[in-house]
Enzyme design. Sequence first.
Site, mmCIF file in Angstrom:
data_model
loop_
_atom_site.group_PDB
_atom_site.id
_atom_site.type_symbol
_atom_site.label_atom_id
_atom_site.label_comp_id
_atom_site.label_asym_id
_atom_site.label_seq_id
_atom_site.Cartn_x
_atom_site.Cartn_y
_atom_site.Cartn_z
ATOM 1 C CG ASP A 196 -2.338 0.478 0.967
ATOM 2 O OD1 ASP A 196 -2.205 1.665 0.973
ATOM 3 O OD2 ASP A 196 -3.481 -0.079 0.953
ATOM 4 C CG HIS B 125 -5.208 3.788 0.761
ATOM 5 N ND1 HIS B 125 -5.112 2.265 0.770
ATOM 6 C CD2 HIS B 125 -6.495 3.812 0.080
ATOM 7 C CE1 HIS B 125 -5.883 1.770 -0.094
ATOM 8 N NE2 HIS B 125 -7.203 2.821 -0.310
ATOM 9 C CB VAL C 32 -8.263 1.125 15.938
ATOM 10 C CG1 VAL C 32 -9.061 2.415 15.831
ATOM 11 C CG2 VAL C 32 -7.024 0.810 15.440
ATOM 12 C CG ASN D 212 -13.569 1.773 -4.609
ATOM 13 O OD1 ASN D 212 -14.099 0.810 -4.097
ATOM 14 N ND2 ASN D 212 -12.489 2.359 -3.977
ATOM 15 C CB ALA E 131 -10.207 -8.462 -7.123
ATOM 16 C CB SER F 163 -9.297 0.564 -0.262
ATOM 17 O OG SER F 163 -8.817 0.498 -1.760
#
Length: 482
Positions: A60, A92, A109, A192, A208, A280
């Site tokens: 990434d 990102h 988190v 997207n 993908a 994503s």
Amino acid sequence: MRAAVLAGVAVVLVAAPSAAAFTPPNPYYAQQWYLAQDHAFDAWSAPPAGLAPVKVAVVDSGVDCSLPDFAGRIVATRSFVGGDPCTDTDGHGSIVAGEIAGDLGTNGVVGIAYSAQLIVAKVVRSDGTIPLQAEADAIRWAADQGARVINLSLGGVRDPAEPSRDTYSPLEAAAVAYAASKGVLLVAAAGNSDEAYSTPWPYASYPAALPHVIGVGALARSGDVPDYSDRDPVYVDLAAPGSDIFSTFPLALTSASPTCTPQGYTPCGTTDYRQPEGTSFAAPQVSGAAALLFALDPGLTASQATWVLERTADDVNGSNGCSQCPNGRDKFSGWGRLDVARAVGVVLEGGPIPPPDRYETNDDAGSQAYTLWGTSRTIDATLDYWNDRVDVYRLRLTKGQQLRMRLVAQWSRANVVLTVWRPGTVAVDTAASRGLRAAQSTAPGAVQRLAFRVPATGWYYVEVKAGSPGSGPYVLTLAKRG
């Protein structure tokens, strides 16, 4: 519990025991709404002990390694575009990493795979572009570093109806095949529509749409599939929440708004990422779930973990928020919504899980084919129309020999095609290989027989292909005569 039969195998689906689920103590867990929808921690009443360390690669924009959420989590870093992989000037990659491996405890988190070890591979240039060579090199490097899971929250437009717009890359495909051959489970964003030519877009992106990659679509809070999430009846395999994601964000970027709290998290991020949305951010939840399965059972293969994640998903349909989604596997959500607790339940209870296919990854001619020696062989293997449609075997034949083959596919409504390709075949089922087809079974079906007289000595390829939706085991017997 409730029983179901999926792809010809009985599976015990374990209902998520929400009353017994443990609640992570992380300060911002309550704002990570997607974890409840994933049933991320519903399989246990307390944090499980003894989880095996699992390496997950984030290919990434880099990760802010200084964030306390990643303390002790990062084991390897490398940039393939220059600069520091631990400096994320985009944000990102830091969002993705937080979803996967945010530490369990007093930090902000929590990730689904909070015990995972992160491999950080930076492939995004300062202008936001991703060179294909950098991506391919990063995938290979991550596999060589021992990654069990590689998260690819990136992609290029796929358009089989207009080849001039299609971004298929042999370089990317070869890197993915290399990682898969080393036992890596690859997860990629389905894509997207704002990066395609219309909304919604009817094709999942690359990578993908490559073999052995789980393509992940997005879901909104309502349970619907948002317009931005690419559709695809074959290459969207799973869905997970992808809108309004609360996660980690680089401190260097949130400090531009010093009065904003909490620093280091998406609510104080740059404009594009204050309420992140996109496939994503759905993909890393699946990556985290995959890492958790490997942590529970390190002996699982990538294809077994993929099978468990897909076949334990919650079907997405009109009863739970998606009026456009029919019952069963569909182009909007694939097998359905990620359900971590059910997947964990299947692993903890010992299955049933399909046996490993030791011939993978034999997806094409050339170096990817599995070489068969001897005058006769019996092969027990599997096909999956969505993730592993083709198996290819390589064998040496002598002029005048007869090759006799019989295949029995062991799942309902199986339609399998058996084909022999001549020496010189580089890739099966391509325009360049059409003149190299030596023999083919007469019609798709569960039982295939083929006899072939060899016209010239050389290395031939036997292709087994699933011709329609379905998956399961098959038995292939081959014998040379003369």
